[in-house]
Design an enzyme around this catalytic site. Sequence first.
Site, PDB file in Angstrom:
ATOM      1  N   ASN A   9       0.875  -1.176   0.000  1.00 40.01           N
ATOM      2  CA  ASN A   9       0.000   0.000   0.000  1.00 40.01           C
ATOM      3  C   ASN A   9       0.909   1.222   0.000  1.00 40.01           C
ATOM      4  O   ASN A   9       1.470   1.580   1.030  1.00 40.01           O
ATOM      5  CB  ASN A   9      -0.898  -0.039   1.244  1.00 40.01           C
ATOM      6  N   TRP A  10       1.044   1.809  -1.173  1.00 35.63           N
ATOM      7  CA  TRP A  10       1.990   2.932  -1.304  1.00 35.63           C
ATOM      8  C   TRP A  10       1.478   4.217  -0.663  1.00 35.63           C
ATOM      9  O   TRP A  10       2.225   5.177  -0.517  1.00 35.63           O
ATOM     10  CB  TRP A  10       2.293   3.198  -2.780  1.00 35.63           C
ATOM     11  N   LYS A  11       0.196   4.252  -0.337  1.00 33.69           N
ATOM     12  CA  LYS A  11      -0.419   5.471   0.217  1.00 33.69           C
ATOM     13  C   LYS A  11      -0.119   6.668  -0.703  1.00 33.69           C
ATOM     14  O   LYS A  11       0.057   6.475  -1.906  1.00 33.69           O
ATOM     15  CB  LYS A  11       0.052   5.701   1.662  1.00 33.69           C
ATOM     16  N   HIS A  95      -9.853   1.342   4.299  1.00 32.15           N
ATOM     17  CA  HIS A  95      -8.584   1.492   5.025  1.00 32.15           C
ATOM     18  C   HIS A  95      -8.821   2.440   6.209  1.00 32.15           C
ATOM     19  O   HIS A  95      -9.599   3.398   6.097  1.00 32.15           O
ATOM     20  CB  HIS A  95      -7.495   2.050   4.094  1.00 32.15           C
ATOM     21  N   GLU A  97      -7.231   4.831   7.379  1.00 34.23           N
ATOM     22  CA  GLU A  97      -6.996   6.253   7.106  1.00 34.23           C
ATOM     23  C   GLU A  97      -8.210   6.870   6.411  1.00 34.23           C
ATOM     24  O   GLU A  97      -8.552   8.031   6.631  1.00 34.23           O
ATOM     25  CB  GLU A  97      -5.703   6.422   6.291  1.00 34.23           C
ATOM     26  N   GLU A 167      -6.047  -4.883  10.093  1.00 38.96           N
ATOM     27  CA  GLU A 167      -5.023  -3.868  10.359  1.00 38.96           C
ATOM     28  C   GLU A 167      -5.343  -3.127  11.658  1.00 38.96           C
ATOM     29  O   GLU A 167      -6.141  -2.176  11.649  1.00 38.96           O
ATOM     30  CB  GLU A 167      -4.983  -2.862   9.210  1.00 38.96           C
ATOM     31  N   GLY A 173       1.897   2.195  10.670  1.00 38.47           N
ATOM     32  CA  GLY A 173       2.868   3.285  10.559  1.00 38.47           C
ATOM     33  C   GLY A 173       3.512   3.671  11.878  1.00 38.47           C
ATOM     34  O   GLY A 173       4.165   4.707  11.975  1.00 38.47           O
ATOM     35  N   SER A 212       2.830  -2.279  10.269  1.00 40.41           N
ATOM     36  CA  SER A 212       4.274  -2.337  10.510  1.00 40.41           C
ATOM     37  C   SER A 212       4.894  -3.698  10.194  1.00 40.41           C
ATOM     38  O   SER A 212       5.777  -4.169  10.919  1.00 40.41           O
ATOM     39  CB  SER A 212       4.604  -1.906  11.943  1.00 40.41           C
ATOM     40  N   GLY A 233       2.576  -1.215   4.287  1.00 36.69           N
ATOM     41  CA  GLY A 233       2.640   0.201   3.972  1.00 36.69           C
ATOM     42  C   GLY A 233       4.078   0.658   3.804  1.00 36.69           C
ATOM     43  O   GLY A 233       4.692   0.476   2.743  1.00 36.69           O
ATOM     44  N   GLY A 234       4.645   1.207   4.870  1.00 39.00           N
ATOM     45  CA  GLY A 234       5.989   1.788   4.825  1.00 39.00           C
ATOM     46  C   GLY A 234       7.032   0.925   4.139  1.00 39.00           C
ATOM     47  O   GLY A 234       7.772   1.404   3.269  1.00 39.00           O
TER      48      GLY A 234
HETATM   49  P1  PGA Z   1       2.410   0.180   7.625  1.00 41.83           P
HETATM   50  O1  PGA Z   1       0.993   0.427   6.894  1.00 41.83           O
HETATM   51  O2  PGA Z   1       2.951  -1.117   7.084  1.00 41.83           O
HETATM   52  O3  PGA Z   1       3.244   1.371   7.280  1.00 41.83           O
HETATM   53  O4  PGA Z   1       2.115   0.074   9.084  1.00 41.83           O
HETATM   54  C1  PGA Z   1       0.090  -0.606   6.662  1.00 41.83           C
HETATM   55  C2  PGA Z   1      -1.158  -0.073   6.001  1.00 41.83           C
HETATM   56  O5  PGA Z   1      -1.625   1.020   6.366  1.00 41.83           O
HETATM   57  O6  PGA Z   1      -1.717  -0.720   5.107  1.00 41.83           O
END
Ligand code: PGA
Length: 250
Positions: A9-11, A95, A97, A167, A173, A212, A233-234
């Site tokens: 997930n590149w956000k 998601h 967010e 999640e 994050g 994470s 994500g990250g």
């Molecule tokens: P993260 O993000 O791996 O940076 O914790 C995961 C996500 O939001 O899908």
Amino acid sequence: MRRKLVAGNWKMHGSLAENQTRLTQLVLALKGNEATDVAVFATAPYLFQCKSLLAASAIKWGAQDVSQFASGAYTGEISTSMLVDFGCSLVLVGHSERREIFHETNAIVAQKFAAVLSANMTPVLCVGETLEQRESGQTLSIIVEQIKAVLEEVSIADFKQAVIAYEPVWAIGTGKTATPEQAQEVHAAIRDLLAQYDANVAQGIQILYGGSVKPDNADAIFAQPDVDGALVGGASLNSDDFVKICNAAG
Ligand code: PGA
């Protein structure tokens, strides 16, 4: 035996140049990995680039969000048919967010899930609790509520074409990962919930863990029986790390 899926997930990150490098590296590095399903969720302007660089590979690409409406006067929104035009086969829905920052309710998430299915793409339904909810013992009830809201909009059979991503919001994050046991507990509960409706659907569905995930914790998370991959994500922004996580799954 369920296949594992590792999705990046590149956000809201990336540029034409950065994506070109990252996608080219992934295609090369993952050529031999046929055991794991791999996907990337890019931002909408770059979906054409994913299509042109990934079409000849086994890596799938998808969108991070979609409109629940088919078309019309919805300034700024992107429809499922537009995503199909750019070769998307997967779409993230709900998601945390989007739920938190953009106020997406369970009902809106359910409508988006249904819209993705109607366009013959795979919705990746994100569910998870906040730290406050975990600490007050509400983790499972929150997740049940999030999934049941979708089951009010679609049938259990529709989940055959869906993926779920657990999640925990407090792990996204933050560098704090759920322990493999915490992940397993929730994943098993999700599968049990679905089994109350349809045992085959529950057995077949891929349930990803997200929050994470890094190369050094991926093995332990993937070793859990109900964890079928990861939403990353990250660490998905670093090709070496993402490839290591993909290889840990296979
Ligand atoms: P993260 O993000 O791996 O940076 O914790 C995961 C996500 O939001 O899908």
